[in-house]
Structure formats: structure tokens, C-alpha cells
Design an enzyme around this catalytic site. Sequence first.
Site, PDB file in Angstrom:
ATOM      1  N   GLY A 185       0.849  -1.224   0.035  1.00  0.00           N
ATOM      2  CA  GLY A 185      -0.115   0.085   0.066  1.00  0.00           C
ATOM      3  C   GLY A 185       0.897   1.317   0.011  1.00  0.00           C
ATOM      4  O   GLY A 185       1.092   2.014   1.189  1.00  0.00           O
ATOM      5  N   GLU A 211      13.303  -3.933  -3.593  1.00  0.00           N
ATOM      6  CA  GLU A 211      12.329  -3.989  -4.563  1.00  0.00           C
ATOM      7  C   GLU A 211      13.174  -4.121  -6.004  1.00  0.00           C
ATOM      8  O   GLU A 211      12.693  -4.610  -6.869  1.00  0.00           O
ATOM      9  CB  GLU A 211      11.340  -2.850  -4.783  1.00  0.00           C
ATOM     10  CG  GLU A 211      10.301  -2.968  -5.761  1.00  0.00           C
ATOM     11  CD  GLU A 211       9.437  -1.793  -5.902  1.00  0.00           C
ATOM     12  OE1 GLU A 211       9.881  -0.812  -5.426  1.00  0.00           O
ATOM     13  OE2 GLU A 211       8.335  -1.759  -6.489  1.00  0.00           O
TER      14      GLU A 211
END
Lengths: 396, 375
Positions: A127, A244
Amino acid sequence: MDLSYSPEEIAFREDVRAFLNEKLPDELAEKLRRGGHPSKEEQENWHAILNERGWLAPNWPKEYGGCEWNAVQRHIFEEECAFANAPRVVPFGLSMLAPVLMKFGSKEQCDHFLPRILDGTNWWCQGYSEPGAGSDLASLKTRAVREGDHYVVNGQKTWTTLGQHADWIFCLVRTDPDVKQQEGISFLLIDMNTPGVEVRPIILLDGTHEVNEVFFDNVKVPVENLVGEENKGWTYAKYLLTHERTNIAGVGFSQAGLAGVKRMARAEVSGGRPLIENPHFAARIARVEMDLMAMATTNLRIISKAAVGQAPGVEASMLKVKGTIIRQEINDLARRAAGPYAMPFVSEALEGDNDPVGPDYAGHLAAEYFNYRKLSIFGGSNEIQRGIIAKVKMGG
Amino acid sequence: MNFDLTEERQMLQDTLRRFLADRYATAERNAIIDSDAGFSSDIWAQLAELGVLGALFTEADGGFGGAGFDITTVFEELGRAGVVEPVLDTAVLGGGLIAALGNDAQKSLVEEVIGGGVHLAFAHGEPASRYDLTRVETTAKADGDDIVLNGRKAVVANAEAAGQLIVSARESGAVDDADGISLFLVPADSSGLSQRGYPMLGGGRAAEVTLDDVRLPASARLGTAGDAFPAIAERVAAANVALAAETLGAMETAVELTREYLMTRKQFGRPIGTFQALAHRFSDLLIELEQARSAVINAAGHLGDADRDRQIAAARNLIGRVGRLVAEESIQMHGGIGMTQEYELAHIAKRIVMNDHRLGDTDYHMERFIELSAA
């Protein structure tokens, strides 16, 4: 200088190949080869197979069930998976949240959540982005207000990948609106089954449902679900982004994709001869192959540094830009190779329930070309990456 | 020199633009794309009523236009709105081929096309022909007074809606000879003709058509035996002008959507269009768009002369290149929102790129241009 892999690395590659050969379900690999997407069940099943072998969490320490691979081993593994048409491991819990919990989370959070990430009990989603906060992530507005032993969360997240499957979401929320943007953000773990959480699908231009909007309406979150300290979330978020970016260059995907383009170009006939002999098409293939050969070495140069403990910095941004340009160029070549048979759009064929129209390699290529426009947008758009490179190199 | 539209074409453009602005908004259009038929009969009837179909035929054929600039006027507007109705297939290709080759009895179909009462499909491409117009493996063999067709036709746009298919088949010559190809009017319900229909990524539907001993009277042939290729080449040239103009119109919409987004979307406290990195890229799109507009004008202006095919190859190659740039850059500068199905850009970008898969792609037209320039 030595461009060759060590004997240990070569042996490791053979292990990986043998494992994939034995354990990757044929029908799943075939479905992915034809451009299909793994179902939730297929994805979970693949995670379970990897976990059984102890290979689900390459970058985790062994004490939590990881394999402590170095960057070169991870690269070899990812390359072999791409060639075998194995599903990508869903990264949100395994390679994004987990490193943050290990570094900044409490012992209770680690002991509770890490085993559930590994055994598939919890499917996590991310989120971060909001309608008004994309490239400018720090301007996010989702608000969390402390009331006794819980936070009350209100706001909206968007582009939430596979949020429709998730039962937990890690969120950046604003806990202090009165300070500098970056200093009022906290990192919160939210159970998606809490009343007030609503997930709505966003359908992408190729008809796929990968991303979602997630709405929070007076959602009560226990304070023990705060990671680290209140208002320090931006630091954790930046730490997460460095994780990431593993496999950011996507070299394996590009190599597998280019091999696919060549196979097609040998099968397609243009003007009475194989397309691969057409000088214009051959030149297109050659150019991207030369770019890829160089980038593969750039990638190895950078990850071999990381293997001995130097974290990739601005190089990760360079790899992201060049890696996505090359992958998108290969997607473009693939749809071109399909010729008129790029036009049919039979979504059932992608899921394997129907015979393809035309050659079986052609059906998904145009849809995939459009879907993969996302590569240069998500995870920090290529414009943002170029900004980072310039800022670092010119000391802005 | 005069680059203005004639009064009649200006009126047609205004009328069509108003109609589509009123009746063909994103949600309506996307519902049409998702429908079983893949197009709207209601919109089709109104396009006929507005004279859009008549504008694509000469007065001699019962229309009131038919020249290159009539085609570009219509298709630029269709492209701007992302229209998926099969104007290209039924009118430019289907009706146009019958007008070019048909006898008086066959030509009555042209009148029906102009009135909006019938759909046609041009069944020419085959599984192995890619973009080669002369490669026809489907055979037509005389059997007494009849003709028997056998073969397969690939990605035949509008085949399911068509009452009649215009099928190319070889009566003589080698598999890639221009000579020896004939066209036949084949009723869609002919025995031995089967279809597998499907939607296309850029909107509309097509089908794989199998011809298995389809028996026709000799009167189904359009024109004389084996001589259809010049008419095919002429109609495909007109269709390429139409595709180029349609893509130009779609690019105008993509660039306009991008302009609005760059001016309204704020990040880091200011409209993103104020960042020079994006502003310059947007300017490049405008520059390339004017190149595309001129290429369309060149192609349309030469549709009736000896330089036709070279001009068309140039236009379609240039527009293929610019189209990819505009589609990709428009999506990129929008970010995530440009990737979503319900936003107008999604369909427009798909239409732009997928047009490069019809009647020759960028590389095909590059080769054609080199070949024709050397001649």
C-alpha cells in the site's frame, strides 16, 4: 577480469535446472509460455514447491528459513526460472516486507509474520501509491490517527498489485500532517479482513485484473502493527525500495523473450522466406541482442559487487531504465513477428481453455506488449530513475 | 497550392465530428467493443444516414465522393473517436471491389452498402501470406458450369456480420503470382463455408474462414477470370490511405489527452507538464504529428496517379513509426492511468498500434518503398 562463472556457480546452475525440470508443473509452464497468468492456487502451489526445497526466500538469513544466496546465485536462479517459464515469485511479502521486518520490526512481528510469509498463510500486498501520490510518493494522504491502543485509518491506496488475493497489506500512512512530508509517515501492517477495508479492481488495457484500489474507511489497526517507530516510515520505505530492485534488469526475461522472438521469426514466412532472413527484421533482432549482451555484463558487473557486500546505488536506477527499454523492445519485436495474427484477442486461449487462433505462440503477444508498458511506469517510473541518476551524479 | 478542405468535405468533417462527440463517448464505445457483435447497428445506420458511407464512393457508383481526400476526411474523424464499426471492410474494401469489378447486377450491392443495408468482408489474407498481397493458395476450380473453392482465409475482419464475403482464389499461376487471382462473391451461408469468429485487440471482430468445396455459379465471379489483382491493389491502396488517416486521427486524440493530463496532473506541487523533461517530449509528439499529417496528405493526393504505391508505402511506414512513438509516449507520460481500460487513451493507443498489423506493417512498407524507389 574473468568473464566466466566459477565451477561452484556452474554446478549451482545445473542444480537449479534439474530442480525446475523435475518440479515445475508442465501444464503451468506451458500456460505461461502461451502468455497465461498463474491463478492464485497455481501461484501458491509453486511457492510451496520452492519452499519445500528451501528456495523460496533467496535473500533471507538461514535462521528464518532462507537460503542466503549471494547476488550471483540469485541472478542464476532468476535466469533459469525465466528460461523454464516458471512463475515469478510474488515479491510483496518475501522480498519487500520481510527485509523491513528483519531490520526494523519487533521480535514479535518477525516471529509472527515471517513463518506465515514462508508457508503461504499470509498473502501480502503493498500500500504505497495513492491517486495523488505516484512519482511524488511522499505527498501521500492516507491518514492514521492514534486512538488509545489502535490507529484509525482513512484514505485510499491504488495500483495495488494482486490485492484481490491478499489478506494483509503493508501501508505507508500519514501520522503527522504538520511536519515536513517525509517526517510524518509511518509503516503500518493492516489485516485486509478488518471492517472498513474495501478492494476494487482496476482493469488494465489488455483486459487483465492485476491491480486494485484499496479504500480505508475508519479502519481500526492495533498499535502493535506499527513497524518500528511512528513517523519513521519513510526511512523504512526507502530501505524496502532497495530490495524491490533485485532482478531489476530482468536479464533472464529478456534472454528468454529474445529466444522466443527468434523461434517465431524462423517459423514465420515473409515474402517466401523465413522472417528471420528478412534484413529489416534481422536488423531489429540484432540491435536488441547487442544491447542485451552488453546489459547482461553491466548487470553482472553490478551484482558481483553486491555479492561482496557493496549495495547497488545509482546503478540500480541505470539498470532499471536500460532493462525495461530492452524488455519493451523485445515485446515490440514479438508482436511484429506475429504479423496479422497479432490482431486476434481470444482471452480464453490465454488461459488454456480454448484453441489458439493462428500459431500458438502469437495469441498473447500484442496484449503482452501493451501490458508491459507498465515496466517503465511502476516501481519508480523511468523518469524518476533518470532524476535520481542526475541528482546523484551532479550532486543536486 | 491549397491545403484547405472543400466546403463539402468541411461540412462532412463537422457533421461527423459532432455526431461522434455526441454518440461515441468512451463508455458507449467500450460497451460496443464488449458486445457480442463487436459493433453497433444503430451507429452504423446513422453513419449511412449522415452520408459517411456515400462519401467513400464516386458519383458513378452512386456516392458523392470517393477521392483520396474524401477517404481521409472520413477516416481521420473515425480515428479521433476510436470508431470500431467496419467502415473499412464493408465500404472501402468490400463495396469498393464490387464497384471496381462488378457487373450491373452485382453492383446493386454497392447501393445497399451506401444505404447501410448490407455488410461485406474482404477474405484475402491467408495463414501463410502474412502481408503479401499476391500469395493466394486458395483455389478456384471449374466443375461444369460451377466453380468450387477450397482454402483458408485468415483474420478476415467483419466476416461474421457480412452477408457476402469477397473471396480471393487462384484460378491459374504460381502461388505468389499476381496473375491468376480472381474474386468471388460468396454468400456467408454457403454450404462448405465455415467461420471461427473472435474479437480483435484493437476492437471489432474477425474470423478464420474455411472454404471446403464451396460451390458457386460462375456468375459469382467479379470481373474476368484471373484478372482481379489490379483492382485488389487499387482498393488496398485506398484502404491504406484510410488506415493512415484513421491512425492520424487516433494520434490527435492521444496527443490531446496527453496535453490535458500534463497540464492538470500535479506532482511535487506543480503540473507535470512544467517539467522540461516531459515538456520536450510532448513537443516531439506535436512535431511528429505534423509529419504524419503531411504523409497522409501526400498519400491521399497521389491515390490516383503513377506514384501511388510509393507514396502510400512512405505514409504507412512513417505513420507506423510515429504511431508507436505517440502510443508509447502518451501512455508513459500518463503513468498508471494511461494503462487502465476505462480511460480513453487505452483503446486509442491499441487502435494506433494494431493498425500497424493491417495491410502491411512498418517493415513491409519500408521494403515496398525501397523496391518502388529503385524501380
